[in-house]
Design a protein around this motif. Structure first.
Motif, mmCIF file in Angstrom:
data_model
loop_
_atom_site.group_PDB
_atom_site.id
_atom_site.type_symbol
_atom_site.label_atom_id
_atom_site.label_comp_id
_atom_site.label_asym_id
_atom_site.label_seq_id
_atom_site.Cartn_x
_atom_site.Cartn_y
_atom_site.Cartn_z
ATOM 1 N N LEU A 84 2.427 1.674 -3.407
ATOM 2 C CA LEU A 84 1.443 2.168 -4.365
ATOM 3 C C LEU A 84 1.220 3.665 -4.189
ATOM 4 N N GLY A 85 1.102 4.106 -2.942
ATOM 5 C CA GLY A 85 0.918 5.530 -2.694
ATOM 6 C C GLY A 85 2.100 6.347 -3.188
ATOM 7 N N LEU A 86 3.313 5.855 -2.945
ATOM 8 C CA LEU A 86 4.509 6.550 -3.412
ATOM 9 C C LEU A 86 4.584 6.539 -4.934
ATOM 10 N N ARG A 116 2.757 11.267 -10.916
ATOM 11 C CA ARG A 116 1.860 12.401 -11.145
ATOM 12 C C ARG A 116 2.238 13.099 -12.465
ATOM 13 N N ARG A 148 2.106 6.446 -7.012
ATOM 14 C CA ARG A 148 1.125 7.410 -7.534
ATOM 15 C C ARG A 148 1.669 8.831 -7.461
ATOM 16 N N TYR A 149 2.409 9.126 -6.412
ATOM 17 C CA TYR A 149 3.010 10.453 -6.300
ATOM 18 C C TYR A 149 4.093 10.648 -7.370
ATOM 19 N N THR A 207 -0.980 -2.785 -10.266
ATOM 20 C CA THR A 207 -0.599 -3.314 -8.959
ATOM 21 C C THR A 207 -1.226 -4.675 -8.708
ATOM 22 N N LEU A 222 0.822 -1.211 0.000
ATOM 23 C CA LEU A 222 0.000 0.000 0.000
ATOM 24 C C LEU A 222 0.857 1.263 0.000
ATOM 25 N N LEU A 223 1.927 1.258 0.817
ATOM 26 C CA LEU A 223 2.809 2.423 0.856
ATOM 27 C C LEU A 223 3.538 2.609 -0.480
ATOM 28 N N SER A 225 -3.242 1.368 -10.350
ATOM 29 C CA SER A 225 -4.101 0.489 -9.550
ATOM 30 C C SER A 225 -4.268 -0.872 -10.216
ATOM 31 N N ARG A 251 -0.023 7.149 -14.244
ATOM 32 C CA ARG A 251 -0.777 7.245 -12.988
ATOM 33 C C ARG A 251 -2.103 6.493 -13.058
#
Length: 264
Positions: free
Chosen positions: A28-30, A36, A32-33, A48, A25-26, A45, A41
């Protein structure tokens, strides 16, 4: 250090699975950042899901075939028990790369740019993931022969093998090395580099660190030259990544010269 954190009814919540899920999850969040303002982007999801399935399969098969075949061949049903540990990061990387090749081909995305974008997030996730190994008491080191080291508690694989002897913190140091690579990649990210160089650099650096730390490991069999399967894999990765990097740098220079000649 605790294999089972708590129970929900009769269901055990294991530290290994929880930390791995957190690492995904972390990451994936990174990712996405980092992605950008790029075409990647919107794909993260769905990619992943494909990558996680492929990585888990690759991680388990790598562990079964190259690290603990003697055990799993005698206990085939244990192959499915991934919650007990036994997931090879190198196998997960191979599975993830296979997923990236398939996904970029299917969606007509530039492969090297895609993996360059995700490389820092991958290394960050690997660093977090090593915490899972520590809490589960696997990927442990060999006895240090001194008072320095980690003493694993009863109920861990490390304790079953070595008892209360202090062991080298191999998995902790590997996780720290992953975070160092993550920092290096962030420093490189905004420089003008050949496409693919970021990802290949990450894999080369990881392989070099893994090769070195394997001398401290105490949980895997050794083969020719007293190397582990991970060291043999790492040596191949270093040769392959350095070779590809050399080709990319050469092509980039040739393209630069061609551009200059056209301008003249």
């Amino acid at each position: 250090m605790k294999v089972i954190l708590f129970y929900i009814g009769d269901y055990p919540v294991r530290s290994y699975g929880l930390v791995v899920a957190l690492a995904i999850l972390l990451s994936l969040g990174l990712a996405r950042y980092l992605a950008r303002d790029t075409i990647f982007r919107e794909h993260l999801s769905s990619f992943t899901v494909t990558a996680v399935i492929s990585a888990i399969f690759g991680a388990r098969m790598w562990e079964v075939l190259f690290f603990q075949w003697s055990y799993y061949s005698a206990n085939p049903l244990e192959i499915l028990a991934i919650w007990n540990g036994g997931l090879s990061i190198q196998g997960a990387i191979v599975g993830g790369i296979a997923a990236a090749i398939y996904y970029t081909w299917r969606h007509k995305l530039p492969f090297w740019e895609f993996v360059d974008t995700l490389a820092p997030a991958l290394m960050f996730g690997q660093g977090i993931g090593r915490i899972a190994c520590f809490l589960n008491g696997d990927a442990f080191g060999s006895p240090t022969g001194s008072g320095f080291g980690i003493v694993y508690p009863e109920g861990t694989i490390a304790y079953e093998r070595y008892g209360s002897q202090p062991l080298w913190p191999a998995e902790i140091w590997e996780g720290q090395w992953d975070i160092v690579i993550f920092g290096i990649l962030l420093a490189m990210k905004n420089k003008r580099l050949p496409k693919g160089m970021l990802f290949l650099t990450s894999q080369c650096l990881y392989a070099l660190g893994r090769f070195s730390l394997e001398f401290l490991r105490g949980d895997t069999p050794r083969f020719l030259f007293d190397w582990t399967a991970a060291q043999w894999t790492s040596s191949v990765v270093v040769v392959v990544t350095v070779s590809i990097l050399a080709v990319l740098v050469y092509r980039n220079r040739m393209q630069g010269r061609t551009s200059l000649l056209k301008e003249e």
